[in-house]
Design an enzyme around this catalytic site. Structure first.
Site, PDB file in Angstrom:
ATOM      1  N   CYS D  21      18.558 -52.035 -71.920  1.00 42.54           N
ATOM      2  CA  CYS D  21      17.729 -53.147 -71.270  1.00 42.54           C
ATOM      3  C   CYS D  21      16.370 -53.769 -72.072  1.00 42.54           C
ATOM      4  O   CYS D  21      15.941 -52.785 -72.699  1.00 42.54           O
ATOM      5  CB  CYS D  21      17.094 -52.906 -69.836  1.00 42.54           C
ATOM      6  SG  CYS D  21      18.468 -52.366 -68.757  1.00 42.54           S
ATOM      7  N   GLY D  47      20.012 -55.305 -75.322  1.00 42.71           N
ATOM      8  CA  GLY D  47      20.981 -55.655 -74.417  1.00 42.71           C
ATOM      9  C   GLY D  47      21.673 -56.685 -74.536  1.00 42.71           C
ATOM     10  O   GLY D  47      20.924 -57.984 -74.607  1.00 42.71           O
ATOM     11  N   ASN D 126      13.912 -51.594 -66.753  1.00 38.78           N
ATOM     12  CA  ASN D 126      14.189 -50.807 -68.117  1.00 38.78           C
ATOM     13  C   ASN D 126      13.983 -49.277 -68.072  1.00 38.78           C
ATOM     14  O   ASN D 126      13.247 -48.910 -67.682  1.00 38.78           O
ATOM     15  CB  ASN D 126      13.697 -51.411 -69.288  1.00 38.78           C
ATOM     16  CG  ASN D 126      13.984 -50.660 -70.722  1.00 38.78           C
ATOM     17  OD1 ASN D 126      13.299 -50.457 -71.718  1.00 38.78           O
ATOM     18  ND2 ASN D 126      15.318 -50.006 -70.837  1.00 38.78           N
ATOM     19  N   GLY D 127      15.376 -48.586 -68.156  1.00 39.65           N
ATOM     20  CA  GLY D 127      15.390 -47.087 -67.833  1.00 39.65           C
ATOM     21  C   GLY D 127      16.479 -46.585 -67.010  1.00 39.65           C
ATOM     22  O   GLY D 127      17.363 -47.329 -67.021  1.00 39.65           O
ATOM     23  N   TYR D 267      15.644 -46.201 -84.007  1.00 37.12           N
ATOM     24  CA  TYR D 267      17.003 -47.290 -83.936  1.00 37.12           C
ATOM     25  C   TYR D 267      16.852 -48.283 -83.046  1.00 37.12           C
ATOM     26  O   TYR D 267      16.907 -49.638 -83.276  1.00 37.12           O
ATOM     27  CB  TYR D 267      18.262 -46.435 -83.735  1.00 37.12           C
ATOM     28  CG  TYR D 267      19.331 -47.564 -83.342  1.00 37.12           C
ATOM     29  CD1 TYR D 267      19.853 -48.079 -84.567  1.00 37.12           C
ATOM     30  CD2 TYR D 267      19.859 -47.727 -82.218  1.00 37.12           C
ATOM     31  CE1 TYR D 267      20.909 -48.922 -84.487  1.00 37.12           C
ATOM     32  CE2 TYR D 267      20.887 -48.707 -82.173  1.00 37.12           C
ATOM     33  CZ  TYR D 267      21.483 -49.143 -83.204  1.00 37.12           C
ATOM     34  OH  TYR D 267      22.479 -50.203 -83.084  1.00 37.12           O
TER      35      TYR D 267
END
Lengths: 490, 490, 490, 490
Positions: D21, D47, D126-127, D267
């Site tokens: 996300c 995402g 997000n998570g 990344y």
């Protein structure tokens, strides 16, 4: 040719002959394409597969749009119609083309357009060219490149090769090479052009709207735009119309006895149209009256097969004194096609669209009035539904004579061997359909209903009735080449 | 509430009350969702805006699909229907929801689904909850999160908070808190559930198909799937159906005198449905007969306003002896909405859909039979078209009493001040419409037509007729809160 | 011609010349159209607007599909590719056509198809016909009807009118009438045909795949289908290929000194292609090396303008010993166009696609290496972003000479007056862009980088470099007619 | 979890861990949703499956739009963005959710919205919540109805049930019940809220734009809207921002040692973002430097696996002195997914996106630098392409330690047994990939590259590196319940 998918809307209506085209044009109005869209919407019954409009605007030149589907789904959108500006436009709705393998491609959708050295022209054609194959071979041999599989495209190529210096004269040149049935609406940068073939097989009418003019397959499309019906374009007549000079009429062809398609009265045209000075609704009601006289039967209920059988059923009920009632209810929400339908849907057939009004039918002797029997498939299903609902007797009364011959003049008919009346007698058909009685109106009765008091003039018939009589007013050259057997001379 | 766009299909039909929903469910058949799709197609007249189906399959669990548009355009596709496997499914078609601001969102489309600790349940609701606002406030206060603006969502949240151990009992709990009109079709992993409110305002019928069972708003949807009509679900009854045990019936509510919606007979239901043991078509025809007796007039033609006025017109013509004819022709190719329509289209109104059969009308004294007058807008346009076509006189005969009060039980009606009959006397309406005469059937005449030989029992009316009488069988609590004025007690 | 929308993907890349087409064909493989789709995907950089494929199958004949958008979004779908069966297919991707007013219509999308008396043929054309206007007028005068606004359509009409008895000879006839630059891939029912104009301006290569053969604009498209690169089609060569007889070569044109487009090395071709025996990547890297020698500058970082400047930047960094780094980061998720974008989006410009790597740039003297400067618009924006991020100095090094003349051989260039180098000296350009230094590689340096050790032969240049030199190897007849001023002879 | 389709864009990139996300919010600007759209576009790498925006406007209240596909294809359209007015908006892009069976439904797309008694709130998360299953069971037991399969929906239900009187305090309540990793952006009618979990696993930064404020997963999204980077939201911090009062900070959680995700550096984050005061690009370049020191090899060319290996390859080349070159060329026109692809496409795999620059590779000893090896599938294919092109040797250098453990904190990883490093030693992996050498950076080397000069503090690691070390800073309760085996204590 049967419809592509066995259970689409057409399959439900499938036992019908199909008019292949409706055409419309207008000149001398603001945003002509909007009027054409409305006109085509009113002519949608003449062709549901696709439609196209070409317009001309002094600033942007010719513009066109061609779309599959209903007029109302495409040509009502502001965003599309804005691409079709100008005071002059023509349009076309179509069902399908003789000759296209499988489904129609968008390139087969009319109007067709050609750029000539003196400017562009667009044409929209209702009818069928019976020598199109031969013309096409000849044109290709000389270097023309065809873009469609439509017979109508020959006309524009013949025009491109004419040595005449203006477009209307090129069109005369082209149409003199063409055989068959044609009503054409065409346009140049400034002119709206209308032509009917010498027999006048397909309809074409002229209307007046404000300072402008309209050409239409039927009067009902004049009504929708608020145009006044002026007159029919006559068989063999060509009109060239500009906003400034109005209507000029020429006669490019050798005169012949007109042979208007009698099936337009029976089924193709809308009941609110006026053809040859007669109300289509009234004609159909009168067919019902004639039918009640020719083929009376003792029964409890006169019930139309919706919706095309309704006017004749009203006439039959009125003449016979038997009560009229809606024994079959139509689902208003049927669309045209089912894309990738489920097995379930595929097996539903006519039940998706029609339901029997069981309470009305039960225990009654029912007269079902339908406009025609083509292959007999739908008639059988309807009969079953009526009997399942408990009808005591089922009597079919058909508002046209037996359809025993294919049409080659712009109507989509099954091959001859698929026509029930081509292979069976009336009694065999009755037995095949499994009904208590089956009667068709006589050819003379039909002629009387359209106003010919003495019936059909068998020496020189007043209409084209080839689908009933097998007497083709124009020899179907391409079809004979492909092996079609004409009726043996008697 | 007027339709979103002033000239869509509904605008043309715009002077109508709108049924808000149709519901359908089936258990014990292979690929139940296919049957539901067919059933909803037959119920499309009860809601055209959107539809949804939930199915359950032991392997994949609950699956659902909700779509805007017609059932036939969405739920006939193999690719979609394959995502809805299993022997149990329910579905819903809807027009619009009280409460949604602007257009319906897809999240407002039913069935609604909830996951409870004992498993999931889906519900589809026809009707309207009159205390939904109050319930919603209470539920939010306690921590429920609403996902839609629909009053129907209350039911599933009330179920989620019930302390009962199984879903049918949770549904009883929930529906006992709910006021108003509701017919509900619901499902768990194994059970198909149907409920009608104690007054039985909205219809719900039970059918048998093979080893399985179906629930439907109307019998016409049983016909399409080939199911046999068993009986109506009774007012205040709840049925819990499994393939194995069949139908179990419980009575969760305190019994009351039933008050079925009389307007279902007048307009909402399909003419081929059977309600309360009576054919809707026959009832409507009988209304025409009553009307001809109550309000005769000397004229040349009885003409229905298509299509809803047709059965009453047939009855009127039969009783009066005046010929029946199709004076107004409907374009079969009208769709529902025009997206971003041109100015031209926006100004067309009713002419896009209806055209006068000029040849039939001209010079005649015409009786137009319509089912109802709501705002009177369409009636005026039709009158103008008829007069433009040369009618000598225009007489309106209306197959329902004056619609003077809004419905709060699941029908979309304009605000009271928009209802013509709320602000005008019959004579004022006649003058406003500009017709030679205007007559509505009497309330007693309507009751006689639905089989109540003695007419309306004013002490204890046999039907809900609030839209005519202003007598609301359930107090519209939310609306009163918002300022609605009930009829003063007499 | 600037892109239709000022802030689409091309606007961001907007300061580039645009190759107009990529072509690909294959014969002698199963499902040839699938190979063509892959080949066109690998050639997508040569044309992103639209693509088309024609295939031939003995059973169903010729089939075609033409679509706007990327190959991967259209020609990867099973449902579409199934309509393109057979062992022989050709395809085309395009950017836009000289001549089409406004946006490309689908009818302008190649391959073009013509039905001749001896059978059908399809052609795909990369290049530009410099006498197309004159040819078109002549063909229309004789009765040809054009369906597109594409110059390439002339070829198929010339073929239709040839008196030759077979299609390859008709193509020879046609191409001998045509002036300008053309690489053509064509097909009949059994033959795959490839032609390059006598100057060999546009590339065309031959590959072997199993028992079949492929023709492609570039070798990178042979790689993707796993074909082996055999050789280039030579300037002025025509190959006629069948699965059975393999490759037959003829020379229909008078021999000339070849003039391959040098800009293919600079920008158009993909870096992994091999042209004229040279790696495009290596050539570009070598341009960077030459540039570092010709125009050294003391700085801290060599930074490519992504992605086309990367190989030259690597060469520049290597030769100069200055560290290479990614000072500008490209958003991988930029698409091509924004339909009806918000005002916000419209004002974003290059920031939607590129972001400065501030931490790397800050305080540094930066050398930006780009492939070319056309109008200078993007270069200015990038300079501003770099300075905003805190660069101490900005030096532009350009991997091509100043672009001062439009291309008339199949590349989309702005009108001459829009080319920065047509109206400004190098110093004026530097000042206009607002950078510390600006240097272009010399024409001789460029020739050395492509392997011409002695640089450009000014008497008889080894390449077409008209965009830099104004020396046009074929007179642009149509453009001169329209008023284009050639460079004055010196 | 592998991507839904085996050969989509992700399959080509498939040997990657996937961030799930990106979140963004802004307050105090005109048309906030436009800024959110731009911010989400810049966060698209976090995402790609779907995105959503909720905005609030005093007049129209809360509005939302959720769409599958790229931000640029949906949220750039005027017509959509006009439905999202107001000065306050938040948004979310997502890859996929733990828990959704098969493909994501639109109802799983965030932000989630809840109407509470004191007003509405929307949240974007997000998570990953590691005790979501347990919370969900508990909430359902109490009558909450879940609308999605997302773990994030728990937060909004917990808020709905909080007894606090205002929304920020309800959010504190809710987040104190939640375990795992979360960065949250939320909004009420007037407030923009941001929270990071006590460990600060996922990033969240604060920016200033004019008089307004922005919250973003990464700084690169502040750049695109022209916002100034202010600071990071600190682990365990909650900020409540209004246009009027600016930023108020609270600390709802018990303090802990932060454990930021080290893979964000390797990344996930974009190279032009700044995290923890460090340039991501510079960190990656430094990883390449460390790798060249730790695992040198004699070779001719350093070649990145595009695009994620590029910065480390640049660092490796610089440190080793071995020339840097583009040995693998990426097709810019690859999209994300192929709908119903042909067999041909299905078998293409990585060749659709990458092509070897044969001329550069041939005969060389090549060092390939990639960011990580997950399942090893893509690495094998790339190795084969390089060898087919004639490389003399292939050496893999990986810019992260072996990925041996799944992530449960918001990253999509394969099940442990699919991770190459979970079942093989480094030598086994080398042999499996078939390369001449394979080296991963050490965990200490990675820590040095992110600026921890002494490497990893094994007692109290400075980062979350569970994917490499198996040491999970928060116990993955739901996964242990489902059978996941934690690393045995040593």
């Amino acid at each position: 040719m049967p419809p592509a998918h066995p259970f689409d809307f057409d399959a439900v209506d499938g036992d019908k002959l199909k008019e292949e085209c409706g055409i419309f044009g207008v000149v001398g109005v603001t945003d002509a394409a909007n009027f054409v869209a409305l006109g085509l919407h009113a002519l949608q019954h003449r062709g549901q597969e696709a439609g196209g409009i070409v317009s001309h605007d002094p600033e942007t030149g010719f513009n066109s749009a061609r779309r599959f589907g209903y007029v109302r789904d495409n040509f009502t959108k502001q965003s599309l119609m804005e691409t079709l500006p100008g005071p002059l436009a023509i349009g076309h709705v179509r069902y399908s083309t003789a000759g296209s393998k499988g489904q129609t491609a968008i390139r087969d959708v009319q109007p067709f357009f050609g750029e000539f050295s003196m400017g562009g022209a667009a044409i929209a054609h209702n009818g069928n060219i019976t020598n199109a194959d031969a013309l096409r071979r000849e044109l290709i041999e000389r270097g023309s490149i065809f873009q469609s599989s439509s017979d109508s495209e020959c006309i524009i190529h013949l025009m491109a090769r004419s040595l005449q210096r203006n477009i209307p004269e090129r069109m005369e040149d082209a149409l003199r090479r063409v055989e068959g049935a044609f009503s054409v609406v065409a346009m140049t940068r400034t002119k709206l052009i209308g032509v009917r073939d010498p027999l006048g097989v397909r309809p074409l009418v002229l209307g007046k709207i404000g300072d402008g003019w309209a050409l239409s397959s039927e009067t009902c499309a004049l009504d929708i735009i608020g145009a006044e019906f002026v007159r029919e374009i006559e068989p063999g007549e060509m009109v060239v119309i500009t906003a400034e000079k109005g209507v000029e009429s020429v006669r490019p062809f050798r005169p012949q006895q007109p042979r208007f398609c009698i099936f337009e009265h029976v089924y193709f045209s809308r009941p609110d149209s006026i053809i040859g000075g007669r109300s289509v609704y009234e004609t159909r009601r009168q067919i019902g009256v004639e039918l009640a006289r020719e083929a009376p039967v003792d029964a409890d209920l006169v019930c139309p097969v919706p919706d095309s059988g309704t006017p004749a059923a009203i006439g039959f009920a009125h003449e016979s004194g038997i009560p009229y009632g809606m024994g079959i209810i139509r689902n208003q929400y049927m669309g045209r096609t089912f894309i990738e339908p489920t097995e379930q849907i595929r097996n539903m057939g006519v039940r998706l669209k029609l339901n029997v009004n069981r309470a009305l039918i039960q225990g009654k002797r029912v007269i079902l009035v339908d406009d025609s029997v083509v292959r007999g498939t739908t008639s059988r299903k309807i009969k079953e539904m009526i009997l399942d609902a408990g009808a005591a007797e089922v009597h079919f009364r058909i508002a046209s004579p037996p359809t025993a011959w294919p049409c080659f003049y712009g109507v989509d008919t099954p091959q001859r061997e698929k026509l029930l009346a081509a292979t069976m007698s009336e009694e065999e058909m009755r037995s095949h359909l499994g009904v208590d009685s089956l009667k068709f109106i006589s050819l003379d009765g039909l002629y009387r209903a359209v106003g010919e008091a003495k019936g059909r003039d068998s020496k020189c018939p007043q209409y084209c009735d080839a689908c009933f009589s097998g007497e083709y007013p124009v020899e179907p050259a391409d079809m004979i080449q492909k092996g079609f057997q004409m009726k043996a001379a008697e």
